[in-house]
Design a protein around this motif. Structure first.
Motif, short mmCIF file in Angstrom:
data_model
loop_
_atom_site.label_atom_id
_atom_site.label_comp_id
_atom_site.label_asym_id
_atom_site.label_seq_id
_atom_site.Cartn_x
_atom_site.Cartn_y
_atom_site.Cartn_z
N ARG A 83 -26.84 -19.60 -23.32
CA ARG A 83 -27.10 -18.48 -22.28
C ARG A 83 -26.44 -17.32 -22.94
O ARG A 83 -26.76 -16.22 -22.60
CB ARG A 83 -26.30 -19.16 -21.20
N PHE A 84 -25.02 -17.29 -23.50
CA PHE A 84 -24.32 -16.16 -23.72
C PHE A 84 -25.36 -15.38 -24.82
O PHE A 84 -25.42 -14.44 -24.80
CB PHE A 84 -23.04 -16.40 -24.78
N TRP A 85 -25.79 -16.08 -25.83
CA TRP A 85 -26.62 -15.46 -27.03
C TRP A 85 -28.13 -14.93 -26.32
O TRP A 85 -28.53 -14.15 -26.96
CB TRP A 85 -26.90 -16.37 -28.19
N ALA A 86 -28.54 -15.67 -25.21
CA ALA A 86 -29.98 -15.17 -24.70
C ALA A 86 -29.51 -13.75 -24.29
O ALA A 86 -30.47 -12.86 -24.23
CB ALA A 86 -30.31 -16.32 -23.64
N PHE A 87 -28.21 -13.59 -23.64
CA PHE A 87 -28.01 -12.20 -23.18
C PHE A 87 -27.52 -11.33 -24.29
O PHE A 87 -28.14 -10.25 -24.61
CB PHE A 87 -26.92 -12.41 -22.08
N TYR A 88 -26.60 -11.73 -25.16
CA TYR A 88 -26.05 -10.68 -26.23
C TYR A 88 -27.23 -10.51 -27.11
O TYR A 88 -26.98 -9.47 -28.04
CB TYR A 88 -24.91 -11.54 -26.70
N GLY A 89 -27.97 -11.29 -27.57
CA GLY A 89 -29.10 -11.11 -28.44
C GLY A 89 -29.91 -9.83 -28.14
O GLY A 89 -30.34 -9.28 -29.07
N GLN A 90 -30.12 -9.82 -26.84
CA GLN A 90 -30.65 -8.48 -26.27
C GLN A 90 -29.78 -7.39 -26.72
O GLN A 90 -30.34 -6.23 -26.95
CB GLN A 90 -30.87 -8.41 -24.71
N ARG A 91 -28.54 -7.22 -26.69
CA ARG A 91 -27.55 -6.45 -26.82
C ARG A 91 -27.83 -5.97 -28.33
O ARG A 91 -27.92 -4.87 -28.82
CB ARG A 91 -26.31 -6.59 -26.52
N GLU B 280 -11.25 6.80 -40.57
CA GLU B 280 -10.18 6.25 -39.90
C GLU B 280 -10.53 5.85 -38.46
O GLU B 280 -10.63 6.75 -37.48
CB GLU B 280 -8.86 7.30 -39.76
N VAL B 281 -11.28 4.62 -38.31
CA VAL B 281 -11.97 4.44 -37.01
C VAL B 281 -11.19 3.18 -36.56
O VAL B 281 -11.03 2.05 -37.27
CB VAL B 281 -13.32 4.03 -37.06
N ILE B 282 -10.62 3.40 -35.35
CA ILE B 282 -9.72 2.06 -34.86
C ILE B 282 -10.61 1.74 -33.78
O ILE B 282 -10.97 2.28 -32.68
CB ILE B 282 -8.52 2.51 -34.11
N GLU B 283 -11.18 0.33 -33.65
CA GLU B 283 -12.27 -0.09 -32.71
C GLU B 283 -11.58 -1.12 -31.92
O GLU B 283 -11.64 -2.29 -32.06
CB GLU B 283 -13.47 -0.82 -33.68
N VAL B 284 -11.04 -0.61 -30.79
CA VAL B 284 -10.44 -1.37 -30.04
C VAL B 284 -10.97 -2.64 -29.11
O VAL B 284 -10.38 -3.49 -28.69
CB VAL B 284 -9.50 -0.61 -28.95
N HIS B 285 -12.44 -2.42 -29.06
CA HIS B 285 -13.21 -3.38 -28.43
C HIS B 285 -13.76 -4.29 -29.64
O HIS B 285 -14.70 -5.01 -29.30
CB HIS B 285 -13.95 -2.85 -27.49
N GLY B 286 -13.40 -4.04 -30.86
CA GLY B 286 -14.19 -4.87 -32.22
C GLY B 286 -15.43 -4.20 -32.24
O GLY B 286 -15.70 -2.88 -31.97
N SER B 287 -16.32 -5.01 -33.07
CA SER B 287 -17.40 -4.33 -33.55
C SER B 287 -18.52 -5.44 -33.64
O SER B 287 -18.12 -6.64 -34.08
CB SER B 287 -17.29 -3.46 -34.84
N ILE B 288 -19.87 -5.12 -33.62
CA ILE B 288 -21.05 -5.88 -34.28
C ILE B 288 -21.13 -6.20 -35.30
O ILE B 288 -22.15 -6.81 -35.72
CB ILE B 288 -22.17 -5.66 -33.14
N ALA B 289 -20.06 -5.52 -36.22
CA ALA B 289 -20.56 -5.40 -37.77
C ALA B 289 -20.53 -6.66 -38.41
O ALA B 289 -20.95 -7.04 -39.33
CB ALA B 289 -19.56 -4.49 -38.24
N THR B 290 -19.59 -7.54 -37.78
CA THR B 290 -19.33 -9.02 -37.92
C THR B 290 -19.32 -9.97 -36.99
O THR B 290 -19.16 -9.61 -35.86
CB THR B 290 -18.19 -9.09 -38.80
N ALA B 291 -19.72 -11.14 -37.34
CA ALA B 291 -19.79 -12.16 -36.24
C ALA B 291 -18.88 -13.40 -37.14
O ALA B 291 -18.75 -13.75 -38.28
CB ALA B 291 -20.83 -12.91 -36.08
N SER B 292 -17.96 -14.11 -36.29
CA SER B 292 -17.08 -15.27 -36.92
C SER B 292 -17.34 -16.61 -36.39
O SER B 292 -17.79 -16.93 -35.31
CB SER B 292 -15.55 -14.92 -36.48
N CYS B 293 -16.98 -17.56 -36.98
CA CYS B 293 -17.04 -18.96 -36.58
C CYS B 293 -15.63 -19.18 -36.27
O CYS B 293 -14.49 -19.17 -37.05
CB CYS B 293 -17.07 -19.84 -37.74
N LEU B 294 -15.25 -19.52 -34.98
CA LEU B 294 -13.72 -19.70 -34.49
C LEU B 294 -13.54 -21.09 -35.02
O LEU B 294 -12.09 -21.53 -34.90
CB LEU B 294 -13.87 -19.51 -32.97
N ALA B 295 -14.40 -21.92 -35.44
CA ALA B 295 -13.89 -23.39 -36.02
C ALA B 295 -13.36 -23.26 -37.44
O ALA B 295 -12.19 -24.10 -37.48
CB ALA B 295 -15.19 -24.26 -35.56
N CYS B 296 -14.12 -22.52 -38.31
CA CYS B 296 -13.44 -22.83 -39.44
C CYS B 296 -13.10 -21.51 -40.40
O CYS B 296 -12.88 -21.31 -41.33
CB CYS B 296 -14.68 -23.16 -40.43
#
Ligand code: ZN
Length: 250
Positions: free
Chosen positions: A63-71, A115-131
């Protein structure tokens, strides 16, 4: 407006360290809607604060990715505009120390800002929280398209999470403390395209003012800091920043 452009150019010359603080309004001319504005485009039928939430990602990643994929799709192929380029050029000229941004689209870096401080993060990368493995945007997009159930997955099989700060998550502490230090040391905090209403970023103008610095605001619509702004521009942010840059360029 040209008197205000003159005043802002003069402040940038004379005020000491200049730091920019940018929000969604800076990316609107690139065709990226401000998703906090109700009823705009693909956010019309869904409450992003409900779906783009860390609890939804954990409980129901499909459900999350159905929405975030549109973003992700809405951000694909978007290019920096004159506002991003003006800030990058000011940095290149040695007139701007850093850009603090609430935007996750990566367009400041794409325009050449260093010098860019992205306080809300960035879509430049995605992470696996498990590994802990991290994937580029291109790789994440490919996994999103290929993944069963529309979920981009890590090689270990777990769902990926974009490296943006989701609703329900804390802001990156290191980024936020760096932003606060920059705001405190700024002779001028140039706020562009932000309504200055989303905390904790909205607290940064106060940090600058209390440390004796000044603030300038270039954004459409009212902000809580209008009465404290040394310069207030409320036209098109791209045109305003380009007009100021033209006064500073040799
Ligand atoms: Zn993994």
């Amino acid at each position: 407006m040209s008197a205000a452009h003159d005043r802002l150019a003069e402040l940038i010359r004379s005020a000491g360290p200049v730091v920019a603080l940018t929000g969604a309004g800076v990316s609107v001319p690139s065709g990226i809607p401000d998703f906090r504005t109700p009823g705009t485009g693909l956010w019309a039928n869904v409450d992003p604060m409900e779906v783009a939430h860390i609890s939804v990602w954990r409980r129901d990643p499909g459900r999350f990715w159905a929405f975030y994929g549109q973003r992700f799709a809405a951000l694909e192929g978007k290019r920096p505009n004159g506002a991003h380029h003006a800030l990058a050029e000011l940095e290149r000229q040695g007139r701007l120390d850093a850009v603090i941004t609430q935007n996750i689209d990566g367009l400041h870096a794409a325009a050449g800002s260093r010098e860019v401080i992205e306080v809300h993060g960035s879509i430049a990368t995605a992470s696996c929280l498990a590994c802990g493995r991290r994937y580029s945007l291109a790789d994440t997009r490919a996994r999103l398209e290929a993944g069963a159930g529309g979920i981009p997955r890590c090689d270990c099989g777990q769902p990926l999470k974009p490296d943006v700060v989701l609703f329900g998550e804390l802001l990156d502490e290191a980024a936020m403390s760096r932003a606060a230090a920059l705001a405190a040391g700024a002779g001028l905090l140039l706020c562009a395209g932000s309504s200055l209403e989303v905390y904790p970023v909205a607290g940064l103008p106060d940090v600058t003012l209390e440390a004796g610095g000044r603030i300038a605001i270039a954004t459409k619509g009212a902000t809580p800091f209008d009465a404290h702004a040394a310069v207030r521009l409320d036209g098109d942010v791209e045109e305003d920043l380009q007009a100021v840059l033209a006064r500073l360029s040799p």
